[in-house]
Structure formats: C-alpha cells, structure tokens
Motif scaffolding. Structure first.
Motif, PDB file in Angstrom:
ATOM      1  N   CYS A 184       2.181   3.116   9.951  1.00  0.00           N
ATOM      2  CA  CYS A 184       2.031   3.318   8.500  1.00  0.00           C
ATOM      3  C   CYS A 184       2.477   2.071   7.753  1.00  0.00           C
ATOM      4  CB  CYS A 184       2.880   4.498   8.039  1.00  0.00           C
ATOM      5  SG  CYS A 184       2.555   6.018   8.957  1.00  0.00           S
ATOM      6  N   ARG A 240       0.206   0.623   1.130  1.00  0.00           N
ATOM      7  CA  ARG A 240      -1.162   0.227   0.793  1.00  0.00           C
ATOM      8  C   ARG A 240      -1.271  -0.480  -0.541  1.00  0.00           C
ATOM      9  NH1 ARG A 240      -4.082   4.264  -2.246  1.00  0.00           N
ATOM     10  NH2 ARG A 240      -2.826   6.152  -2.495  1.00  0.00           N
ATOM     11  N   GLU A 241      -0.208  -0.437  -1.366  1.00  0.00           N
ATOM     12  CA  GLU A 241      -0.285  -1.157  -2.646  1.00  0.00           C
ATOM     13  C   GLU A 241      -0.044  -2.654  -2.445  1.00  0.00           C
ATOM     14  OE1 GLU A 241       4.018   0.432  -2.644  1.00  0.00           O
ATOM     15  OE2 GLU A 241       2.068   0.980  -1.820  1.00  0.00           O
ATOM     16  N   ASN A 276      -1.462  -6.478   2.966  1.00  0.00           N
ATOM     17  CA  ASN A 276      -1.682  -5.601   4.124  1.00  0.00           C
ATOM     18  C   ASN A 276      -3.156  -5.283   4.373  1.00  0.00           C
ATOM     19  OD1 ASN A 276       0.995  -5.453   4.822  1.00  0.00           O
ATOM     20  ND2 ASN A 276       1.419  -3.628   3.578  1.00  0.00           N
ATOM     21  N   VAL A 330      -6.776  -3.236   7.848  1.00  0.00           N
ATOM     22  CA  VAL A 330      -8.010  -2.439   7.815  1.00  0.00           C
ATOM     23  C   VAL A 330      -9.218  -3.337   8.058  1.00  0.00           C
ATOM     24  CG1 VAL A 330      -9.474  -0.990   6.377  1.00  0.00           C
ATOM     25  CG2 VAL A 330      -6.991  -0.703   6.315  1.00  0.00           C
ATOM     26  N   ALA A 338      -8.323   5.045   9.453  1.00  0.00           N
ATOM     27  CA  ALA A 338      -7.330   4.615   8.460  1.00  0.00           C
ATOM     28  C   ALA A 338      -7.362   5.634   7.335  1.00  0.00           C
ATOM     29  CB  ALA A 338      -7.658   3.223   7.940  1.00  0.00           C
ATOM     30  N   ARG A 339      -6.254   6.257   7.088  1.00  0.00           N
ATOM     31  CA  ARG A 339      -6.214   7.318   6.087  1.00  0.00           C
ATOM     32  C   ARG A 339      -5.158   7.000   5.027  1.00  0.00           C
ATOM     33  NH1 ARG A 339      -6.471  13.593   7.595  1.00  0.00           N
ATOM     34  NH2 ARG A 339      -8.232  12.718   8.719  1.00  0.00           N
ATOM     35  N   GLU A 340      -5.523   7.147   3.757  1.00  0.00           N
ATOM     36  CA  GLU A 340      -4.570   6.935   2.678  1.00  0.00           C
ATOM     37  C   GLU A 340      -3.746   8.196   2.508  1.00  0.00           C
ATOM     38  OE1 GLU A 340      -6.613   5.729  -0.851  1.00  0.00           O
ATOM     39  OE2 GLU A 340      -7.368   3.872   0.057  1.00  0.00           O
ATOM     40  N   VAL A 341      -2.445   8.076   2.636  1.00  0.00           N
ATOM     41  CA  VAL A 341      -1.540   9.215   2.429  1.00  0.00           C
ATOM     42  C   VAL A 341      -0.402   8.738   1.533  1.00  0.00           C
ATOM     43  CG1 VAL A 341      -0.045  10.931   3.507  1.00  0.00           C
ATOM     44  CG2 VAL A 341      -2.107  10.166   4.700  1.00  0.00           C
ATOM     45  N   THR A 370       1.759   6.732  -0.675  1.00  0.00           N
ATOM     46  CA  THR A 370       1.783   5.285  -0.948  1.00  0.00           C
ATOM     47  C   THR A 370       1.355   4.444   0.239  1.00  0.00           C
ATOM     48  OG1 THR A 370       4.079   5.268  -0.236  1.00  0.00           O
ATOM     49  CG2 THR A 370       3.661   5.478  -2.609  1.00  0.00           C
ATOM     50  N   HIS A 371       1.062   5.101   1.371  1.00  0.00           N
ATOM     51  CA  HIS A 371       0.845   4.352   2.603  1.00  0.00           C
ATOM     52  C   HIS A 371      -0.547   4.546   3.198  1.00  0.00           C
ATOM     53  CE1 HIS A 371       4.959   3.216   2.332  1.00  0.00           C
ATOM     54  NE2 HIS A 371       5.009   2.733   3.561  1.00  0.00           N
ATOM     55  N   LEU A 372      -0.874   3.627   4.093  1.00  0.00           N
ATOM     56  CA  LEU A 372      -2.066   3.747   4.926  1.00  0.00           C
ATOM     57  C   LEU A 372      -1.596   4.165   6.305  1.00  0.00           C
ATOM     58  CD1 LEU A 372      -4.184   0.524   4.391  1.00  0.00           C
ATOM     59  CD2 LEU A 372      -5.033   2.867   4.278  1.00  0.00           C
TER      60      LEU A 372
END
Ligand SMILES: Cc1cc2nc3c(=O)[nH]c(=O)nc-3n(C[C@H](O)[C@H](O)[C@H](O)COP(=O)(O)O)c2cc1C
Length: 149
Positions: free
Chosen positions: A40, A43-44, A48, A52, A114-117, A119-121
């Motif tokens: 994890c 993602r902001e 990073n 992906v 890759a899944r956005e959850v 604040t994180h990937l």
C-alpha cells in the motif's frame, strides 16, 4: 496504526527512466501458490505514480542492518528521491524493478491489480522473480521506532 508491528520493506519500480523507491510497512503475503503479495502506498503523492505506470514492482524486505537504508527511502535522511538508489546495492531480476542485492528476500512482481482505498493505493502483485538472501534479524517498526526480531 502505530500499534501494528510491521516488517520494514522498500517498494521499488522503474517507469520510463524514472526509478522510485519508498520505505513501507503496509505490505504482506496474500497467497503462496501462486505467489502473490500486496503493498500500500499513498496515492496523493505524485512521485508514487510509477508503481502503477510500470505495471510491475519489487518488494525488498529489510534486515536490521538495513535501518540506515530505511531512513534514506523514507525521506528521513534528507536525501532527495532521485538520489536514493546511490545508497545500497541494487540490480534487476525479471520485471526491471530495482532489487536490493543483500535483502533477506526480494519479491519481483507483475502488477495484477491496483485499487484505490481511502488515501492509499493497494497494489497486488504476482511474484515472477524470487531471491532469498541470508536469513537473520528482521527490521520492524512499532510505536514509531525501529525494532529487530
Ligand atoms: C517505518 C516507515 C513505514 C512507512 N510505511 C509506509 C507505507 O506503508 N506506505 C506509504 O505510502 N508510506 C510509508 N512510509 C512513508 C514513506 O516512506 C514516505 O512518505 C516516502 O518515502 C516519502 O517519499 P518522497 O519524499 O519521495 O515523497 C513509511 C515511512 C516509514 C519511516
């Protein structure tokens, strides 16, 4: 979250000439057959994106002796992102992601999801290359401090 004891690892990827490495604890095994892991990352943080874009990543586990390297790849040592791979001994295996030569274990992975959850990937990887180094004391992070086990 500071009450989770986490194995400190360095997540790496290379995309279009950009090499990225980040110290993380949010990573673990998902399955051993087929070998599958997850990691994890925030993602902001635009730095990073290569995790992906590359479609591949390597998860490099750290031993206690690697604590200075963990500081380099977390930014705590004050070293710019593009200078971090000057520290440690790195090569590549199958996917082209940087692999730490003396890591206790390196999982070189193809990104399968890759899944956005929040604040994180959440990056899920199929292990395509595996390298085992010397076993020994692992580097953990708990209560905002490093420990060894
Ligand atoms: C022990 C430790 C564990 C960390 N775990 C994570 C993590 O699981 N995921 C994450 O995105 N960042 C984690 N970080 C923070 C990243 O290492 C840090 O935000 C990143 O290296 C900053 O890089 P930049 O300055 O190039 O943006 C952790 C930091 C430390 C010191």
């Amino acid at each position: 979250m500071s009450r989770y004891a986490g194995h400190v690892q360095i997540l790496t990827a290379t995309h279009a000439g950009t090499t990225r490495g980040v110290t993380i604890t949010a990573a673990c095994s998902v399955s051993d057959n087929p070998g599958t892991v997850l990691a994890c990352v925030a993602r902001e943080n635009p730095l990073n994106a290569p995790f992906v874009q590359a479609g591949a990543f390597a998860l490099n586990t750290l031993a206690a002796r690697h604590q200075p390297l963990a500081d380099v790849f977390s930014g705590l040592a004050g070293i710019d992102a593009d200078q971090r791979f000057a520290h440690g001994d790195w090569d590549t295996m199958v996917t082209g992601a940087p692999c730490l030569v003396d890591a206790p274990a390196v999982y070189d992975c193809r990104l399968i999801e890759a899944r956005e959850v929040a604040t994180h990937l959440v990056l899920i990887g199929r292990v395509e290359g595996l390298r085992l180094g010397e076993p020994g004391r692992a580097l953990l992070y708990l209560d905002r401090a490093y420990h060894q086990i």
